[in-house]
Design an enzyme around this catalytic site. Structure first.
Site, mmCIF file in Angstrom:
data_model
loop_
_atom_site.group_PDB
_atom_site.id
_atom_site.type_symbol
_atom_site.label_atom_id
_atom_site.label_comp_id
_atom_site.label_asym_id
_atom_site.label_seq_id
_atom_site.Cartn_x
_atom_site.Cartn_y
_atom_site.Cartn_z
ATOM 1 N N ARG A 1 -14.907 -0.929 10.037
ATOM 2 C CA ARG A 1 -14.429 -0.098 8.934
ATOM 3 C C ARG A 1 -15.248 -0.452 7.695
ATOM 4 N NH1 ARG A 1 -8.005 0.179 8.262
ATOM 5 N NH2 ARG A 1 -8.296 -2.003 7.641
ATOM 6 N N CYS B 1 11.425 23.328 9.214
ATOM 7 C CA CYS B 1 10.866 24.102 8.106
ATOM 8 C C CYS B 1 10.327 23.149 7.033
ATOM 9 C CB CYS B 1 11.929 25.016 7.503
ATOM 10 S SG CYS B 1 12.742 26.092 8.694
ATOM 11 N N MET B 2 9.769 23.717 5.982
ATOM 12 C CA MET B 2 9.202 22.873 4.934
ATOM 13 C C MET B 2 10.248 21.987 4.283
ATOM 14 S SD MET B 2 7.096 23.854 1.455
ATOM 15 C CE MET B 2 5.528 24.132 2.276
ATOM 16 N N ASP B 3 11.429 22.530 4.003
ATOM 17 C CA ASP B 3 12.445 21.743 3.310
ATOM 18 C C ASP B 3 13.837 21.894 3.915
ATOM 19 O OD1 ASP B 3 12.888 24.351 2.525
ATOM 20 O OD2 ASP B 3 12.081 24.048 0.508
ATOM 21 N N ARG C 1 -1.191 -11.573 6.169
ATOM 22 C CA ARG C 1 -0.885 -10.352 5.420
ATOM 23 C C ARG C 1 0.262 -9.623 6.112
ATOM 24 N NH1 ARG C 1 -6.446 -10.283 6.132
ATOM 25 N NH2 ARG C 1 -6.223 -8.636 7.683
ATOM 26 N N LYS D 1 0.828 -1.204 0.000
ATOM 27 C CA LYS D 1 0.000 0.000 0.000
ATOM 28 C C LYS D 1 0.865 1.258 0.000
ATOM 29 C CE LYS D 1 -2.423 -0.851 3.739
ATOM 30 N NZ LYS D 1 -3.493 -0.738 4.759
ATOM 31 N N HIS E 1 -10.071 -8.567 9.630
ATOM 32 C CA HIS E 1 -8.889 -7.808 10.031
ATOM 33 C C HIS E 1 -8.943 -7.547 11.524
ATOM 34 C CE1 HIS E 1 -5.424 -5.209 9.430
ATOM 35 N NE2 HIS E 1 -6.021 -4.252 10.115
ATOM 36 N N TYR F 1 11.466 29.549 12.665
ATOM 37 C CA TYR F 1 10.140 30.149 12.771
ATOM 38 C C TYR F 1 9.636 30.125 14.213
ATOM 39 C CZ TYR F 1 9.617 29.958 7.667
ATOM 40 O OH TYR F 1 9.762 30.131 6.312
#
Length: 309
Positions: free
Chosen positions: A130, A297-299, A212, A35, A159, A251
């Site tokens: 589910r 930070c983002m990157d 599984r 998945k 499951h 930040y």
């Protein structure tokens, strides 16, 4: 060719070893769950590795994921574990992809489509709440209807919701319900499966013939069962500066240097999945633990070094 100074390394031989460990401990066939792009490790390479290690079946979360594997040349059996829009079932049939039947409504819609010859596994909801059938009479009716229309119901499964619980009391209740339904049905199925990695090795039952295995292939389990971590994440320091005492980092000014400190920047951030909650945690630089300081930070992210490198 990639030029960014952040990368992950995945040890395929350890994935093979983990699959073989689960197969040996469970004593059953294995469905390799591929998945979410193989849990971020690459679905095609993970599928090929699992097949070579002896996986009998592949399992994914959506028809799109299954088709991606088919278009990459994977011809192994593939089960879609989640709800598949009945309108798309002819596509699944054309590509020899197995669908999950999870409700009477789904069966009704499936029978109205061009689905003769489609392989199906019945999903039984025994407590996860589910998707899946909960009523025995509906399961029996679905089996009769699907078979009469020419679909091949080759499997049935459930499951476990609490396989990470060492007491296994919830699993016991779910298993008892599943066993009861199978006994009432009185039918033979090519595949019966209910256990994920944790249950496969710590909750033994005799009614299934397959387990599984998903993140267990990557060495992740709630129990110590001899699985090996397969993933290593690396990043290179791209900037270093000495920051005086009393300066803030990043930040929100959430970190203030208590003394003069060497602060390094590395090119990884929350866009890569290195989330802000990792502030205060550590990475390893030259064998030493170095703390992330300031907000991620983002990157980019900043770490405190013990000295200048």
């Amino acid at each position: 060719m990639f030029y960014r100074d952040t990368w992950a390394e995945i040890n395929l031989s350890k994935i093979t070893g983990n699959i073989q460990t689960v197969r040996k401990l469970s004593g059953k066939d294995l469905f390799a769950v591929i998945k979410a792009n193989g849990y971020g490790c690459g679905d095609v390479v993970l599928a090929k590795t699992a097949m070579a290690a002896g996986a009998s079946y592949l399992a994914v979360s959506s028809l799109d994921e299954a088709l991606h594997l088919r278009h990459a040349g994977i011809d192994h059996p593939i089960l879609v574990l989640e709800y598949m829009n009945p309108a798309a079932l002819p596509v699944a049939k054309a590509h020899h992809i197995t669908a999950t039947a999870s409700s009477s409504y789904w069966v009704e819609e499936a029978l109205a489509a061009d689905t003769e010859g489609l392989k199906v596994h019945i999903k039984v909801d025994t407590g996860m709440n589910r998707i899946g059938f909960t009523d025995f009479s509906e399961i029996g009716a679905a089996l009769d209807a699907l078979t009469a229309k020419g679909l091949e119901v080759e499997g049935i499964y459930t499951h476990f919701a609490c396989s990470d619980d060492p007491n296994n009391t919830f699993c016991q209740r779910q298993l008892a319900r599943f066993e009861s339904i199978l006994a009432k049905l009185g039918r033979n199925f090519r595949w019966i499966h209910c256990a994920n990695t944790d249950a496969a090795v710590h909750f033994h039952e005799n009614i299934s013939n397959a387990v599984r295995c998903g993140i267990g292939m990557l060495g992740v389990s709630s129990y110590d069962m001899g699985l090996a971590p397969v993933l290593a994440l690396y990043s290179r320091i791209v900037h270093v500066k000495q920051v005086p005492k009393g300066q803030t980092i990043g930040y929100g000014a959430t970190y203030e240097t208590p003394e003069d400190e060497w602060i390094a920047t590395i090119p990884i951030g929350y866009a890569d999945g290195w989330l802000r909650r990792h502030q205060g945690r550590c990475c390893v630089v030259d064998g030493q633990e170095c703390q992330f300081v300031g907000r991620i930070c983002m990157d980019q992210a900043m770490i405190r070094l013990p000295r200048y490198y």
